[in-house]
Design an enzyme around this catalytic site. Structure first.
Site, PDB file in Angstrom:
ATOM      1  N   GLU A   1      -9.512   6.174   7.559  1.00 19.42           N
ATOM      2  CA  GLU A   1      -8.083   6.427   7.411  1.00 19.42           C
ATOM      3  C   GLU A   1      -7.714   7.715   6.679  1.00 19.42           C
ATOM      4  O   GLU A   1      -6.769   8.396   7.085  1.00 19.42           O
ATOM      5  CB  GLU A   1      -7.433   5.240   6.681  1.00 19.42           C
ATOM      6  CG  GLU A   1      -7.445   3.959   7.487  1.00 19.42           C
ATOM      7  CD  GLU A   1      -7.082   2.753   6.629  1.00 19.42           C
ATOM      8  OE1 GLU A   1      -6.141   2.047   7.001  1.00 19.42           O
ATOM      9  OE2 GLU A   1      -7.745   2.530   5.598  1.00 19.42           O
TER      10      GLU A   1
ATOM     11  N   ARG B   1       0.831  -1.205   0.000  1.00 18.64           N
ATOM     12  CA  ARG B   1       0.000   0.000   0.000  1.00 18.64           C
ATOM     13  C   ARG B   1       0.866   1.257   0.000  1.00 18.64           C
ATOM     14  O   ARG B   1       0.479   2.276  -0.581  1.00 18.64           O
ATOM     15  CB  ARG B   1      -0.964  -0.010   1.187  1.00 18.64           C
ATOM     16  CG  ARG B   1      -1.986   1.113   1.162  1.00 18.64           C
ATOM     17  CD  ARG B   1      -3.062   0.924   2.210  1.00 18.64           C
ATOM     18  NE  ARG B   1      -4.125   0.054   1.768  1.00 18.64           N
ATOM     19  CZ  ARG B   1      -5.289   0.472   1.268  1.00 18.64           C
ATOM     20  NH1 ARG B   1      -5.520   1.771   1.106  1.00 18.64           N
ATOM     21  NH2 ARG B   1      -6.223  -0.378   0.924  1.00 18.64           N
TER      22      ARG B   1
END
Length: 830
Positions: A729, A319
């Site tokens: 997030e 990621r």
């Protein structure tokens, strides 16, 4: 508008409302895992036998002295494990190790009638160790070539041609720290055995299904003999996605062997020294720009500090690579990733899951390069935005379909915050104040939503309607204070067309909804909301047919709104409770299992290509800071945020998430400074910041004096439940604006155009050294120079400007690990 995103008449979603447990939280009546201990009879208490060495091989483990301690019932060791002695999914985390891999590693567990008896028993266990060399820092591991796990490589375009076409080329390196989760509730579990030998575990876990799986293979029993329930968590932030499993397995093993309930709870020091953190990273980079300041090529290597085992380091690294572009189009790129293996705790998921680390690299690069290009940092960022209608894709090949939102949120922040006028005011202030400087920085985000592993993008739900018309919903997501349960109740009420008070939510349990994904990757509302909507739609369709038979029309002409079924074009209606009762007597099923899978995803981890994300969340933040030139102490004067949550499911919840995420991000980037003992003494590898007294968390004194949060309007997301977008997030990365403002404020103490390197976390001490560097004209050359531009300086007149702990650099006679802290940090309350 898609069926998934379309909202019915008078929806309950979109209505601002408080958290469903808010009253319980503030009155202290909300129950957490460890509260259940006092409602349970004959509980045993588990306590770890920790070895306080960074690395060594166990040569002897004597448990007999512990058994002689009054109140000690049993000592658990590897010999007691009937199944697989491993607490991880990679089978590299022995639950009872024969090799100590970090300072504080637990090698056995003592069960006592009281916690004190267990503690004394643990102290009595004798462990003999053959000490081995240890790698404590990321630099240690890189120098030793200590790596593990995958080595991804992301490539796009022609990197060599990109650099050949670049008018300006810079190189550099950047190391930045991890972050402690510091959830209010530490790791906890309570295991019980029923009359059939089946295991029931209450666990503070973000991933009950995986906790079930790990306990199952440790005990050597099938999964259907293990039930895991998560009532709620007092915070998780990713720290309870993977790491609770082994702890729950200890409690389950103890319960299985003794037949008594076993309570497990780490105290704060144990939690800090035994559980993983956000991954710190080291980055080396080379970037090329054209004459207009547009990025032509990027060549970078990211090394994540994985700690002693893999845990989730591979997807975290993936990621990070997928987010190194942030909001910027990079036509030619080559980005490599490695995972360093160190003798520290196994680092794990943390809000953003590698995305913040990747994005921080590009933001740091632009912040450092803007003065060298003679551009305002805001202008440099704007010139490199993804543009709509250009067919631009990310470096891993995913089209950026809402590129216009990058500029939209950016412009709204500029307008809302009055950026132009305030920059003029700041310039005037700085000219009049030689020892205090202000700065205003603007940064944006583009964050992908979905798990990189496609299989995890599924959710389940079970919805029950009782004869009296009340509704009970079960779903696979866990509540850690983020408001997921509140949103799910709103989704159920909206889909069924009933008032919210008709809906109750049951605790998350593996025997109600199986094979669930972790509540992580900001996907909780998308996956579980889609599943609840699916289950409720099944029930609604059945009830519409019943209502049509009672009202004398077609089911397609019946609407249920506000708890009343009405026939279009008629004044006939039927109350919800009567409708449900009628359905029951007609033998209509009043329960449904719902399921949702995110469509349109594909990902090839081998080639590092595909479209792993359903959509991108966007946002922008402007932060103004004021910095003291004598100490480096600073304050955040004002923050303005515009954030894209699609059509919010619950605006009050979402604004709270944006505020909380921003503050946690600011903590990571400016305050929270993890330190280990890197010396060669007896305490090598010991975590030094193992309490709130030594690990500084954001508090009221760090809050912005003015904090404005606006949710982007008219932002329907076609591919998600009721047009919403994830919010957990993405807001954390809005805090990049704080760090960039501090960089600009430090630069303001030097000559115009000074490029300033800033350590991360940018503590007052680090800011002070950046100010000193700026006063000397910026960083000195220590790398490549092109067009006469200094590229990667690390020392100016003997002052450390990189400021990273353990990098071997020293400034002004001060220890390089920074433990001899300056008065600047003391003044800031560190």
């Amino acid at each position: 508008m898609s069926h998934l995103s379309e909202r019915p008449e008078n929806p309950v979603v979109g209505v601002p409302m408080p958290h469903e447990s808010a009253a319980l939280h503030v009155t202290g009546t909300a129950l957490y895992t460890d509260d259940l201990v006092w409602r349970t009879k004959d509980v045993l208490h588990a306590y770890p036998v920790q070895v306080m060495k960074a690395h060594g091989r166990i040569t002897a483990l004597r448990t007999e002295p512990a058994l002689a301690v009054p109140g000690v019932v049993r000592v658990l060791t590897g010999a007691d494990v009937p199944g697989v002695n491993d607490a991880g999914m990679k089978h590299d985390e022995p639950l009872f190790p024969d090799e100590v891999m970090f300072h504080g590693h637990a090698v056995a567990w003592v069960l006592g009638e009281t916690l004190e008896a267990a503690r004394l028993g643990a102290a009595a266990v004798e462990v003999e160790l053959e000490e081995l060399p240890s790698l404590v820092t990321l630099q240690d591991a890189m120098a030793a070539g200590s790596y593990h796990g995958a080595q991804p490589l992301m490539e796009t375009g022609d990197i060599d041609a990109g650099f050949a076409d670049s008018a300006h080329v810079f190189t550099g390196e950047f190391q930045f720290a991890g972050q402690e989760h510091f959830y209010l509730e530490t790791h906890a579990a309570l295991a019980q055995i029923d009359e059939n030998g089946q295991v029931f575990i209450q666990s503070s876990t973000q991933h009950p299904s995986e906790t079930q799986e790990i306990v199952s293979h440790v005990l050597g029993v099938p999964a259907h003999e293990v039930t895991v329930q998560c009532l709620r968590m007092g915070g998780g932030f990713g720290g309870k996605e993977m790491q609770p499993h082994g702890f729950a397995a200890i409690a389950a093993l103890g319960a299985k062997l003794t037949g008594r309930p076993v309570r497990f709870r780490l105290n704060r020091t144990q939690d800090l020294t035994m559980s993983g953190k956000r991954h710190g990273f080291h980055a080396t980079w080379k970037i090329g720009f054209d004459t207009e300041g547009r990025i032509q090529a990027l060549d970078a290597t990211l090394v994540a500090d994985g700690g002693w085992s893999l845990d989730l380091s591979e997807p975290v690294l993936a990621r990070a690579l997928c987010h190194i572009d942030n909001t910027y189009w990079i036509p030619n790129a080559r980005v490599a990733g490695r995972i360093a293996k160190t003798n520290t705790v196994s680092n794990t998921a943390f809000r953003g899951f590698g995305g913040p680390q990747g994005m921080l690299v590009i933001e740091d690069i632009l912040g450092r390069c803007a003065p060298r290009l003679g551009l305002d940092p805001t202008e440099l960022r704007e010139r490199n935005f993804y543009r709509p209608g250009q067919g631009q894709t990310t470096p891993y090949g995913q089209p950026v379909t809402q590129a216009e939102r990058i500029a939209t949120v950016w412009q709204q922040v500029k307008d809302n915050a009055g950026i132009a006028d305030r920059k003029r005011e700041i310039a005037a202030f700085n000219a009049a104040h030689p020892h205090t400087k202000r700065a205003l920085a603007l940064t944006g985000i583009k964050f992908g939503i979905s798990f990189n592993l496609t299989a995890f993008n599924q959710g389940g739900a079970l919805v029950l309607i009782y004869k009296d018309g009340s509704v009970l919903i079960n779903h696979g997501g866990t509540e850690m204070g983020q408001g997921l349960h509140t949103k799910m109740m709103q989704v159920a009420a909206t889909t069924l067309g009933i008032p919210l008070h008709k809906v109750r939510l049951a605790p998350t349990r593996t025997d109600k909804v199986p094979n669930t994904s972790a509540t992580a990757a900001s996907s909780g509302a998308d996956l579980n909301g889609g599943a609840i909507k699916n289950a409720c739609e099944q029930l609604r369709e059945r009830l519409l047919r019943v209502a049509a038979s009672q009202l004398g029309g077609n089911a397609s002409d019946v609407r249920i709104v506000g708890g009343v079924a009405r026939l279009l074009g008629s004044d006939k209606e039927l109350a919800w409770d009567d409708l449900v009762r009628t359905a029951y007597f007609q033998r209509v099923q009043l329960s449904a299992a719902g399921f949702y899978r995110t469509e349109g995803l594909h990902w090839d981890a081998r080639t590092f290509r595909g479209s792993p994300f359903k959509y991108f969340a966007h946002g922008a933040a402007a932060t103004e800071v004021e910095v003291d030139g004598f100490t480096g102490a600073y304050r955040i004067r004002r923050v303005d945020i515009v954030h894209d949550v699609g059509d919010s499911l619950s605006p009050l919840i979402d604004i709270g998430q944006v505020e909380g995420g921003f503050v946690q991000g600011a903590g990571w980037l400016t305050l929270e400074d993890l330190r280990w003992d890197t010396g060669d003494g007896p305490h090598r590898g010991r975590l030094l910041t193992q309490a709130a007294s030594t690990y500084k968390l954001p508090s009221f004194s760090e809050m912005p004096e003015e904090f404005n949060v606006t949710l982007l309007e008219n932002a329907t997301e076609e591919g998600a439940v009721y047009g919403s977008k994830a919010v957990g997030e993405p807001p954390l990365m809005l805090a990049f604006s704080v760090r960039e403002a501090l960089r600009q404020a430090a630069a303001a103490f030097g000559p115009s155009g000074a490029s300033v390197e800033l350590a991360s976390p940018a503590t007052p001490e680090a800011v002070y050294w950046a100010i000193q560097a700026a006063r000397q004209g910026g960083a000195s050359p220590n790398g490549q120079v092109r067009d006469g531009i200094a590229v990667d300086g690390h020392a100016v007149n003997g002052h450390a400007v990189n400021g990273h702990a353990g990098n071997g650099q020293a400034g002004n006679g001060r220890a390089a690990d920074g433990r001899d802290r300056t008065g600047a940090e003391a003044l800031h309350g560190a």
